[in-house]
Scaffold this active site. Structure first.
Site, PDB file in Angstrom:
ATOM      1  N   HIS A  21       6.870  -0.170 -26.594  1.00 28.70           N
ATOM      2  CA  HIS A  21       6.240  -1.289 -26.852  1.00 28.70           C
ATOM      3  C   HIS A  21       4.809  -1.132 -27.455  1.00 28.70           C
ATOM      4  O   HIS A  21       3.973  -1.995 -27.234  1.00 28.70           O
ATOM      5  CB  HIS A  21       6.373  -1.921 -25.270  1.00 28.70           C
ATOM      6  CG  HIS A  21       5.386  -1.551 -24.368  1.00 28.70           C
ATOM      7  ND1 HIS A  21       5.612  -1.626 -23.101  1.00 28.70           N
ATOM      8  CD2 HIS A  21       4.170  -0.794 -24.126  1.00 28.70           C
ATOM      9  CE1 HIS A  21       4.642  -0.921 -22.214  1.00 28.70           C
ATOM     10  NE2 HIS A  21       3.647  -0.504 -22.942  1.00 28.70           N
ATOM     11  N   HIS A  37      -1.872  -4.641 -20.479  1.00 23.90           N
ATOM     12  CA  HIS A  37      -2.740  -3.598 -20.669  1.00 23.90           C
ATOM     13  C   HIS A  37      -4.400  -4.318 -20.654  1.00 23.90           C
ATOM     14  O   HIS A  37      -5.134  -3.855 -21.406  1.00 23.90           O
ATOM     15  CB  HIS A  37      -2.731  -3.044 -22.052  1.00 23.90           C
ATOM     16  CG  HIS A  37      -1.266  -2.492 -22.131  1.00 23.90           C
ATOM     17  ND1 HIS A  37      -0.133  -3.338 -22.311  1.00 23.90           N
ATOM     18  CD2 HIS A  37      -0.842  -1.234 -22.101  1.00 23.90           C
ATOM     19  CE1 HIS A  37       0.871  -2.543 -22.514  1.00 23.90           C
ATOM     20  NE2 HIS A  37       0.572  -1.215 -22.417  1.00 23.90           N
ATOM     21  N   HIS A  90       3.797  10.382 -22.708  1.00 25.56           N
ATOM     22  CA  HIS A  90       2.488  10.180 -23.748  1.00 25.56           C
ATOM     23  C   HIS A  90       1.146  10.451 -22.647  1.00 25.56           C
ATOM     24  O   HIS A  90       1.312   9.722 -21.573  1.00 25.56           O
ATOM     25  CB  HIS A  90       2.299   9.174 -24.508  1.00 25.56           C
ATOM     26  CG  HIS A  90       2.238   7.865 -23.973  1.00 25.56           C
ATOM     27  ND1 HIS A  90       3.309   7.342 -23.215  1.00 25.56           N
ATOM     28  CD2 HIS A  90       1.310   6.769 -24.198  1.00 25.56           C
ATOM     29  CE1 HIS A  90       3.144   5.955 -23.018  1.00 25.56           C
ATOM     30  NE2 HIS A  90       1.705   5.847 -23.514  1.00 25.56           N
ATOM     31  N   GLU A 137       4.806   4.923 -17.441  1.00 22.71           N
ATOM     32  CA  GLU A 137       5.315   3.556 -17.471  1.00 22.71           C
ATOM     33  C   GLU A 137       6.740   3.530 -17.773  1.00 22.71           C
ATOM     34  O   GLU A 137       7.469   2.508 -18.022  1.00 22.71           O
ATOM     35  CB  GLU A 137       4.618   2.620 -18.731  1.00 22.71           C
ATOM     36  CG  GLU A 137       4.739   3.526 -19.881  1.00 22.71           C
ATOM     37  CD  GLU A 137       3.861   2.591 -21.127  1.00 22.71           C
ATOM     38  OE1 GLU A 137       2.684   2.144 -20.670  1.00 22.71           O
ATOM     39  OE2 GLU A 137       4.023   2.764 -22.301  1.00 22.71           O
TER      40      GLU A 137
END
Lengths: 133, 281
Positions: free
Chosen positions: B12, B59, B193, B240
């Site tokens: 995403h 976020h 990441h 996530e």
């Protein structure tokens, strides 16, 4: 009063955004969150120092923001997603911010990432069942 | 009754949305990543789910850090995208299904998942980019959407196992809805990441592929890891990927994998696409 230790504290080069960091960087994150609104961005640009005062930043944090010290802001515990609202419109990408931790340029950082591409198809073929065009 | 017809996983990240906006999806850097969605597009075109439930993390658009719900579900007729601070043009608003959402919230809370119910919910890139990459851009989106937000930003986060169990409860919630609608669940985010710290830039291909295999064949391998163990391998932001387990939990014990695709790097991340259907029991 003591901050609880965590089993992720010992992962090298890694700062987990937990209560301790969220607490100490709260005003910084709140200031950057306000940048979701264009009027706030303009108000900041007109007088950064006054805008920091409005959000109750400590003198140290205020200096980091006024000087646009992105690495310092991250080291102060700010969450990267909130810093992005400040640095990205100023031409500094999240990758550049990450690179700063290693003292390398954004381009060098991206080069290192691109190396992950090498041998990928072969690795996936070895795994089996992956789409490959 | 409502039926779960399948599950999808997808990245995403903001760069994916930018690539769509800039029309560069067929350029060298992006081509292999975007082409890997073609089988998913064909499946969506054939199966035409009425509603997709998009599991994502906010976020810093809808939720600030003053209130960070562990699990939140949109319960509105419509969800708007908005400027996240970068001045990007928001997408067209997304059509929800309030009745279905409230049923899901009631069922989940009955099953002891104490959801935060949201009658207004701005959806950020974590939600928008999965819908865009699956359906392309539209002024009127061809599918109803329900946002299900998981806190993967401000620790403490839910465990991977808790996410899987939420998925199991979501299955029961969906399948107890009286309307005959077809539902797909989309698990977004990841894969490995890390954006900050001296370790920024890690991508662990082997770990990502192990997670993909686990999500298909043996979710316990993934969900029995602690968040610290996952962060050590996948990075602070790679955590996530636990949201995929919400999707996986909703599909039941066994699944058929119709498509799997992996690419790295996409921006800072490894990017995995799965298309799964529940296997006949």
């Amino acid at each position: 009063m003591v901050w609880q230790a965590h089993d992720y504290d010992d992962i090298p080069g890694t700062y987990v955004f937990d209560g301790q960091r969220a607490h100490s960087s709260y005003a910084l994150n709140k200031l950057f969150y306000s940048f979701n609104t264009e009027a706030c961005r303009k108000e900041f640009d007109a007088d950064p120092a006054a805008y920091c005062d409005k959000f109750g930043l400590s003198p140290e944090h205020k200096q980091l923001v006024v000087e646009q010290d992105f690495l310092g802001i991250l080291r102060a515990g700010t969450n990267i997603y909130y810093l992005a609202k400040f640095c990205v419109p100023r031409g500094v990408t999240v990758q550049d911010a990450g690179a700063a931790f290693q003292g390398i340029s954004g381009d060098e950082f991206r080069e290192t990432l691109l190396k992950k591409r090498e041998g990928l198809e072969e690795r996936l073929a070895q795994e089996g069942g992956y789409w490959n065009g | 009754m409502a039926k779960i017809i399948g599950g999808v996983t997808t990245s995403h990240i903001p760069a994916v949305g930018n690539a769509i906006s800039d029309g560069v999806t067929q350029e060298h850097y992006w081509k292999r990543f975007f082409d890997g969605y073609q089988p998913v597009h064909a499946w969506l075109d054939e199966k035409k789910p009425d509603v997709i439930i998009v599991v994502y993390n906010d976020h810093g658009l809808n939720f600030f850090l003053d209130k960070a719900p562990t699990f939140a579900i949109g319960c509105a007729d419509q969800y708007e995208n908005a400027d996240e601070g970068w001045g990007l043009k928001p997408t067209a608003p997304f059509t929800g299904d309030a009745q279905f959402s409230w049923h899901l919230a009631e069922s989940l809370i009955e099953q002891e998942f104490d959801m935060c119910t949201c009658q207004e919910m701005l959806v950020d890139h974590g939600f928008v980019n999965p819908v865009r990459v699956l359906y392309g851009d539209h002024e009127h989106w061809p599918v109803k959407t329900i946002p299900l937000a998981v806190n993967t930003v401000q620790h403490p986060l839910p465990s991977a196992k808790r996410c899987f169990k939420l998925g199991q409860a979501l299955k029961q919630a969906i399948e107890s809805y009286p309307e005959d609608i077809n539902v797909a669940v989309v698990g977004t985010g990841g894969m490995s990441h890390q954006l900050q710290g001296e370790r920024a830039g890690i991508i662990d291909v082997d770990y990502d592929l192990a997670c993909m295999d686990s999500v298909i064949n043996d979710p316990a391998w993934f969900y029995n890891q602690s968040n610290a163990e996952i962060i050590e391998k996948a990075g602070t932001e790679g955590i996530e990927t636990i949201m995929w387990l919400v999707m996986r939990g909703a599909l039941g014990d066994k699944v058929n994998c119709l498509h799997k695709h992996y690419h790295a790097p996409i921006s800072n991340t490894g990017a995995g696409v799965l298309l799964l259907e529940a296997a006949d029991e």
